[in-house]
Design a protein around this motif. Structure first.
Motif, mmCIF file in Angstrom:
data_model
loop_
_atom_site.group_PDB
_atom_site.id
_atom_site.type_symbol
_atom_site.label_atom_id
_atom_site.label_comp_id
_atom_site.label_asym_id
_atom_site.label_seq_id
_atom_site.Cartn_x
_atom_site.Cartn_y
_atom_site.Cartn_z
ATOM 1 N N LEU A 1 20.784 -32.282 42.022
ATOM 2 C CA LEU A 1 21.990 -31.476 41.868
ATOM 3 C C LEU A 1 21.892 -30.245 42.763
ATOM 4 O O LEU A 1 20.850 -29.598 42.837
ATOM 5 N N TYR A 35 23.596 -26.367 39.409
ATOM 6 C CA TYR A 35 23.243 -26.802 38.060
ATOM 7 C C TYR A 35 23.021 -25.547 37.228
ATOM 8 O O TYR A 35 21.918 -25.018 37.167
ATOM 9 N N SER A 90 28.210 -27.528 31.805
ATOM 10 C CA SER A 90 27.335 -27.175 32.923
ATOM 11 C C SER A 90 27.983 -27.608 34.228
ATOM 12 O O SER A 90 28.677 -28.625 34.279
ATOM 13 N N TRP A 91 27.741 -26.846 35.291
ATOM 14 C CA TRP A 91 27.998 -27.354 36.630
ATOM 15 C C TRP A 91 26.984 -28.461 36.912
ATOM 16 O O TRP A 91 25.781 -28.287 36.674
ATOM 17 N N ILE A 92 27.456 -29.603 37.420
ATOM 18 C CA ILE A 92 26.570 -30.724 37.764
ATOM 19 C C ILE A 92 27.017 -31.262 39.134
ATOM 20 O O ILE A 92 27.439 -32.404 39.262
ATOM 21 N N ASN A 129 26.756 -32.686 42.796
ATOM 22 C CA ASN A 129 25.858 -33.504 43.618
ATOM 23 C C ASN A 129 26.598 -34.121 44.805
ATOM 24 O O ASN A 129 26.263 -35.190 45.278
ATOM 25 N N GLY A 159 30.559 -30.562 33.942
ATOM 26 C CA GLY A 159 30.304 -31.422 32.796
ATOM 27 C C GLY A 159 30.758 -30.736 31.513
ATOM 28 O O GLY A 159 30.394 -29.578 31.255
ATOM 29 N N GLY A 170 25.151 -36.905 37.253
ATOM 30 C CA GLY A 170 25.002 -35.518 36.830
ATOM 31 C C GLY A 170 24.933 -35.376 35.324
ATOM 32 O O GLY A 170 24.141 -34.584 34.786
ATOM 33 N N ARG A 213 21.409 -36.307 34.076
ATOM 34 C CA ARG A 213 20.446 -35.232 34.295
ATOM 35 C C ARG A 213 20.593 -34.149 33.231
ATOM 36 O O ARG A 213 19.621 -33.722 32.601
ATOM 37 N N TRP A 214 21.816 -33.702 33.024
ATOM 38 C CA TRP A 214 22.106 -32.607 32.103
ATOM 39 C C TRP A 214 21.817 -32.999 30.659
ATOM 40 O O TRP A 214 21.140 -32.265 29.922
#
Length: 278
Positions: free
Chosen positions: A124, A127, A153-155, A157, A163, A224, A227-228
């Motif tokens: 990312l 993030y 969250s910002w995700i 990529n 998100g 994304g 990951r989060w």
């Protein structure tokens, strides 16, 4: 203009026309950026990709990815669809069942199994928590209360995803965003299903900008989100997300986390094969 091989594939669905369509132009060397952008605008699909000879000697092929209005450094469903189209045109799988795709974001490994492809999610590039004023705006766009957003969250990529986590898949399915308020936002929403469900999460992706629409199935967003949600202990190491349900699609995104590498996978189904003058 010359005749070039052309494919359309359906990504993230084992059943044709139930996932997310991708147009692929093979042997695209010699085309200018303007040529590619104009053709992607003409197809009017979520993305159109162009397969080229690699510039990095480690890569098996190079791909450029275009929406109807811009080029993307990376996107998920175009990665899987391009890999399948490249294999169908005679490409061969390398050592360990992995092919290496070159794109503007760098080298992306794509794992090939008997029935699915999976890409390793790139890191990312943004993030971090979303600022409160923007979250209030997102809630207004989605037609929900700010308190309904349990986490965010910002995700980023490639696409500029935000998100948004809701309490349940049913809340996600019930969303009816106001397209007049979307503007330039790129919003990804996720909520969990109950323990007896076939899939563990429902995902929806909303875009603003030049076109206002909902994406049927979105690899970059799911990468994304994986990951989060894994970092915040909201998802297991392996799960399946459904997407596109409201649009009449049956997208299935398979997430597998292996030694902290996130693999985003799904079926890719051939739909159209032929040639295009370009």
């Amino acid at each position: 203009m010359k005749s070039r091989r052309y494919s359309e594939v359906d990504v993230f669905s084992a059943t044709a026309y139930r996932g997310n369509a991708l147009a692929v132009v093979h042997d695209a060397d010699g085309l200018s950026t303007a040529d590619m952008q104009q053709f992607a605008n003409w197809t009017n699909l979520a993305e159109t990709t162009f397969l080229l000879a690699p510039e990095d000697p480690r890569a098996d092929y190079r791909v450029r990815i275009f929406t109807a209005s811009e080029e993307l450094p990376f996107a998920g469903h175009p990665t899987l669809g391009s890999a399948r189209a490249w294999l169908e045109s005679g490409g061969t799988v390398g050592a360990g069942g992995v092919i290496l795709q070159e794109c503007a974001a760098g080298l992306v490994p794509v794992r090939v199994t008997d029935d699915r492809l999976a890409f390793e999610a790139p890191p990312l590039t943004r993030y971090e928590p979303i600022e409160e004023a923007r979250l209030r705006r997102v809630a207004s766009v989605l037609g929900i209360e700010r308190a309904d957003i349990l986490d965010s969250s910002w995700i980023v990529n490639g696409p500029r995803w935000m998100g948004i986590r809701l309490a349940s898949a049913q809340q996600v399915l019930a969303l009816r965003p106001d397209p007049g308020l979307l503007d330039d936002l790129e919003i990804g929403v996720v909520g969990p299903y109950g323990p007896e469900s076939e899939t563990q999460f429902e995902v929806r992706a909303f875009f603003g900008g030049d076109a206002v629409w909902e994406d049927p199935v979105t690899g970059s967003l799911n990468a994304g989100l994986a990951r989060w949600m894994n970092d915040t202990n909201m998802a297991p190491q392996n799960y399946v997300a459904s997407q596109g349900t409201v649009l009449g699609r049956e997208g299935r995104v398979h997430i597998d986390i292996d030694d902290d590498a996130i693999w985003v996978g799904g079926h890719v189904t051939k739909c159209i094969e032929g040639s295009v003058l370009l």
